[in-house]
Write a protein that holds these residues in place. Structure first.
Motif, short mmCIF file in Angstrom:
data_model
loop_
_atom_site.label_atom_id
_atom_site.label_comp_id
_atom_site.label_asym_id
_atom_site.label_seq_id
_atom_site.Cartn_x
_atom_site.Cartn_y
_atom_site.Cartn_z
N GLY A 143 46.21 41.14 46.22
CA GLY A 143 46.97 40.39 46.83
C GLY A 143 47.54 39.37 46.92
O GLY A 143 47.75 38.55 46.58
N PHE A 144 46.16 39.01 47.55
CA PHE A 144 46.53 37.51 48.07
C PHE A 144 46.17 36.73 47.03
O PHE A 144 46.49 35.41 47.17
N THR A 145 45.64 36.82 46.63
CA THR A 145 45.31 35.99 45.63
C THR A 145 46.16 36.42 44.23
O THR A 145 46.47 35.34 43.32
N GLN A 146 46.83 36.71 44.38
CA GLN A 146 48.17 36.70 43.48
C GLN A 146 48.83 35.43 43.63
O GLN A 146 50.34 34.84 43.26
N MET A 147 49.07 35.63 45.37
CA MET A 147 50.05 34.80 45.93
C MET A 147 49.06 33.65 46.68
O MET A 147 49.19 33.68 47.69
N GLY A 148 48.20 32.75 45.86
CA GLY A 148 47.42 31.59 46.21
C GLY A 148 49.00 31.51 47.23
O GLY A 148 47.57 30.23 48.36
#
Length: 306
Positions: free
Chosen positions: A193-198
């Motif tokens: 999830g976090f890497t999709q929302m950099g």
């Protein structure tokens, strides 16, 4: 896999999907330059590389564990794990001496081994020889570089699927306890999830952004390690698991739940979770009929009652 790459490459040529522009002005042989860039000791860069190597070591351990699980049906030894991490660091050090970026283990190889079951050293050495040849003969490396993304992606779909299944197998071998489920679920959710929302990392220093913003392995690594250290270990229930014979609702020898209040059939609604009660349940629903065993159960029941 190799057959699919060759056929896909040949089919892509008449379709105009292969870029041959890199072959213009190609040299027959190219020798790497030793230390093409002078070393510079930058504290921020050193810290960043250190964090990345910790992530890379974690990925190497995971790849090595998955490889032995899918190919050799066992867990890796400490010697194999330490050797894999040491080899990863040594090759990355040599790579830096020739001006290249550090290398890391590739999970695609785990998927390839899972598909073929081939772990023969000669096959692996042949692949290594091809890579060395590509480093000295530009024509070989340009052929690999000109592979269309569609061809490469089509061949790796099954490989990445095997990687995911290998991960499931490793989690299953560790056991689906509440602690393990929490660690796995939290790590996957945060890592993906976090890497999709950099943009969420914009509040962090630039150094940490370069490590975590586009690297889901790094985020997953930190969350998994933190959760593993902070979450308490699962409580162990002493005594044997309850088994029962035919006539109680399940086949002979089937293992029942070892959690009180979750046992099917005609078992007591509430059972004390201790070794004495375990022995009593074993005698009632799967005892051996041995006189000595019955006497031991009676004694433990009396002790539990007291």
């Amino acid at each position: 896999m190799l057959f699919g790459l060759v056929v896909g490459y040949v089919v892509a040529i008449p379709l105009g999907k292969v870029d041959f522009s890199g072959f213009a002005g190609m040299q027959l042989v190219s020798l790497p330059a030793l230390m093409p860039v002078m070393p510079e000791f930058n504290p921020s860069a050193i810290l960043s590389i250190t964090l990345l190597f910790l992530v890379s070591a974690t990925e190497t351990v995971g790849d090595c564990s998955a490889l032995t699980a899918v190919a050799l049906r066992r867990s890796p030894t400490d010697k194999e794990l330490s050797g894999a991490v040491a080899a990863d660091g040594l090759v990355s050090t040599l790579s830096g001496c020739f001006g290249c970026s550090p290398v890391t283990s590739f999970s695609q190889n785990v998927g390839l081994v899972a598909m073929t079951g081939v772990v023969n050293r000669r096959a692996i050495a042949t692949g290594a020889a091809v890579l060395v040849l590509a480093g000295f003969v530009p024509a070989v490396s340009l052929v690999f570089a000109s592979l269309p993304e569609a061809v490469l992606g089509g061949c790796t779909v099954m490989m990445f699927g095997n990687i995911i299944v290998s991960g499931f197998q490793m989690i299953a071998n560790a056991g689906f306890s509440q602690r393990n489920i929490t660690i796995a679920a939290l790590s996957l959710a945060v890592g993906i999830g976090f890497t999709q929302m950099g943009d969420i990392f914009t509040v962090l220093p630039e150094l940490l952004q370069s490590v975590f913003a586009d690297n889901c392995v790094a985020v997953t690594f930190v969350v998994a390690i933190a959760a593993s250290l902070l979450l308490p270990k699962d409580a162990q229930v002493e005594g044997p698991l309850v088994t029962h014979n035919e006539g109680v609702g399940s086949p002979a020898g089937e293992t029942l739940y070892d959690v009180p209040g979750e046992m099917p059939g005609e078992m007591p609604e509430a059972v004390a979770c201790d070794s004495a009660a375990d022995l009593a349940r074993e005698a009632a629903f799967g005892g051996t009929g041995d006189g000595a065993e019955a006497e031991r159960v009676e004694k433990t029941e009396r002790t539990a009652a007291e």
